[in-house]
Design an enzyme around this catalytic site. Sequence first.
Site, PDB file in Angstrom:
ATOM      1  N   ARG A   1       0.862  -1.177   0.000  1.00  0.00           N
ATOM      2  CA  ARG A   1       0.000   0.000   0.000  1.00  0.00           C
ATOM      3  C   ARG A   1       0.904   1.233   0.000  1.00  0.00           C
ATOM      4  NH1 ARG A   1       2.450   1.959   3.729  1.00  0.00           N
ATOM      5  NH2 ARG A   1       0.881   3.586   3.841  1.00  0.00           N
ATOM      6  N   GLY A   2       0.269   2.390  -0.206  1.00  0.00           N
ATOM      7  CA  GLY A   2       1.027   3.606  -0.426  1.00  0.00           C
ATOM      8  C   GLY A   2       1.109   3.868  -1.912  1.00  0.00           C
ATOM      9  N   ALA A   3       0.744   5.082  -2.328  1.00  0.00           N
ATOM     10  CA  ALA A   3       0.595   5.369  -3.759  1.00  0.00           C
ATOM     11  C   ALA A   3       1.832   5.015  -4.592  1.00  0.00           C
ATOM     12  CB  ALA A   3       0.195   6.831  -3.957  1.00  0.00           C
TER      13      ALA A   3
ATOM     14  N   ARG B   1      -6.970  -0.515  -7.227  1.00  0.00           N
ATOM     15  CA  ARG B   1      -7.288   0.570  -6.288  1.00  0.00           C
ATOM     16  C   ARG B   1      -7.411   1.851  -7.107  1.00  0.00           C
ATOM     17  NH1 ARG B   1      -4.538   0.984  -0.598  1.00  0.00           N
ATOM     18  NH2 ARG B   1      -6.596   1.879  -0.199  1.00  0.00           N
TER      19      ARG B   1
ATOM     20  N   GLN C   1      -2.339   2.216   9.850  1.00  0.00           N
ATOM     21  CA  GLN C   1      -1.034   2.313   9.191  1.00  0.00           C
ATOM     22  C   GLN C   1      -0.030   3.099  10.035  1.00  0.00           C
ATOM     23  OE1 GLN C   1      -4.002   3.039   7.728  1.00  0.00           O
ATOM     24  NE2 GLN C   1      -3.966   2.667   5.521  1.00  0.00           N
TER      25      GLN C   1
ATOM     26  N   ASP D   1      -2.117  10.625  -2.212  1.00  0.00           N
ATOM     27  CA  ASP D   1      -2.439   9.602  -3.192  1.00  0.00           C
ATOM     28  C   ASP D   1      -2.791  10.202  -4.548  1.00  0.00           C
ATOM     29  OD1 ASP D   1      -2.823   6.635  -1.890  1.00  0.00           O
ATOM     30  OD2 ASP D   1      -3.045   8.242  -0.427  1.00  0.00           O
TER      31      ASP D   1
ATOM     32  N   ASN E   1      -5.681  12.094   0.408  1.00  0.00           N
ATOM     33  CA  ASN E   1      -4.784  11.277   1.222  1.00  0.00           C
ATOM     34  C   ASN E   1      -5.644  10.432   2.167  1.00  0.00           C
ATOM     35  OD1 ASN E   1      -2.015  10.558   1.933  1.00  0.00           O
ATOM     36  ND2 ASN E   1      -2.418  11.543   3.902  1.00  0.00           N
ATOM     37  N   LYS E   2      -5.009   9.628   2.966  1.00  0.00           N
ATOM     38  CA  LYS E   2      -5.728   8.708   3.848  1.00  0.00           C
ATOM     39  C   LYS E   2      -6.789   9.440   4.665  1.00  0.00           C
ATOM     40  CE  LYS E   2      -5.296   5.209   3.806  1.00  0.00           C
ATOM     41  NZ  LYS E   2      -6.088   4.245   3.017  1.00  0.00           N
TER      42      LYS E   2
END
Length: 344
Positions: free
Chosen positions: A47-49, A90, A195, A236, A246-247
């Site tokens: 995970r993470g762009a 995603r 996270q 992201d 973002n998250k």
Amino acid sequence: MKPLHPVYFQDEKLRLIDQRLLPGEERHLAYEDPAEVAKAITDMVVRGAPAIGIAAAFGVALAAREASRLPVPLRAAHLASAARMLKAARPTAVNLAWAVDRMLRALEPRLEEPDLHRAALLEAEAIFHEDVQACQAIGRHGAALIPDGATVLTHCNAGALATGGYGTALGVIRGAVEAGKKVRVFADETRPYLQGARLTTWELARDGIDVTLLCDNMAGHLMQRGEITCAVVGADRIARNGDTANKIGTYTVALLCREHGLPFYVAAPLSTIDLAMESGDRIPIEERSSDEVTSIGGQRFAPVGVKARHPAFDVTPARLIAGIVTPRGVARPPFEQSLPALFL
């Protein structure tokens, strides 16, 4: 600081650190099939762009290996099918589609070549190495924004685990530490996937950087007491006007910073900036399973039958952002001018 790469290619296989198991176990999984890579992205193994973009690039390389065994007229269709599957894994992070499209452009003129797979692997490796270098550059530019003795709030994980290595928001923190500054970090736990609690604290502690875990609802209290200097987060997708996805929970942090007069910074590679997206209200927001809200580690704590929502991201308006740290410097408002200028 110890190098940390959550995505890499070794022995003809894509290797991913299973981030669902951290910090309890550091397990490296191997993938040889693009469909398995897409599922790993969806299931949050990686995970993470930037990291999912790199994983998708290697997924295309694996599809190219399959395509190289097919008759030449069938190769383009095979790659296109794999690309659609990987892009759908995603939807919010633009880096994923950016990396897949870059791979397809690189392979299009080489479809008839017998070493198609090798060409694909070289391009994916280039995307990986460029990301690590970009994060290190983000760290150098962002370090100047962090005062000596600062306490930096960060949300989610925008560190080495979210990139090819080094990190974006945590790259800024690492850059400040490497410049000799004394820096403390407050890491939001980042419900519902944790996270921050599981990943950010793990990798900062691994590097010996002073980190303290916060529940997501504690930041305002600590800002009110003068215990936070600034906030630095990843992204992201960043729209042309500077609106940033973002998250989930990032927007709340930005509002708290504005209320308390603290700078709120975003750190991201150029691949996260989507100049074709005019504003943040057009950014697709992924809605994930409600089970991730009602349960932790497979243990349900909410009453059975209670509904839950899980939008995985929110959008922070550009007016709340003091600067966007990129490998080419810090973009400042008005972002409609400063962000396109980065690409000239």
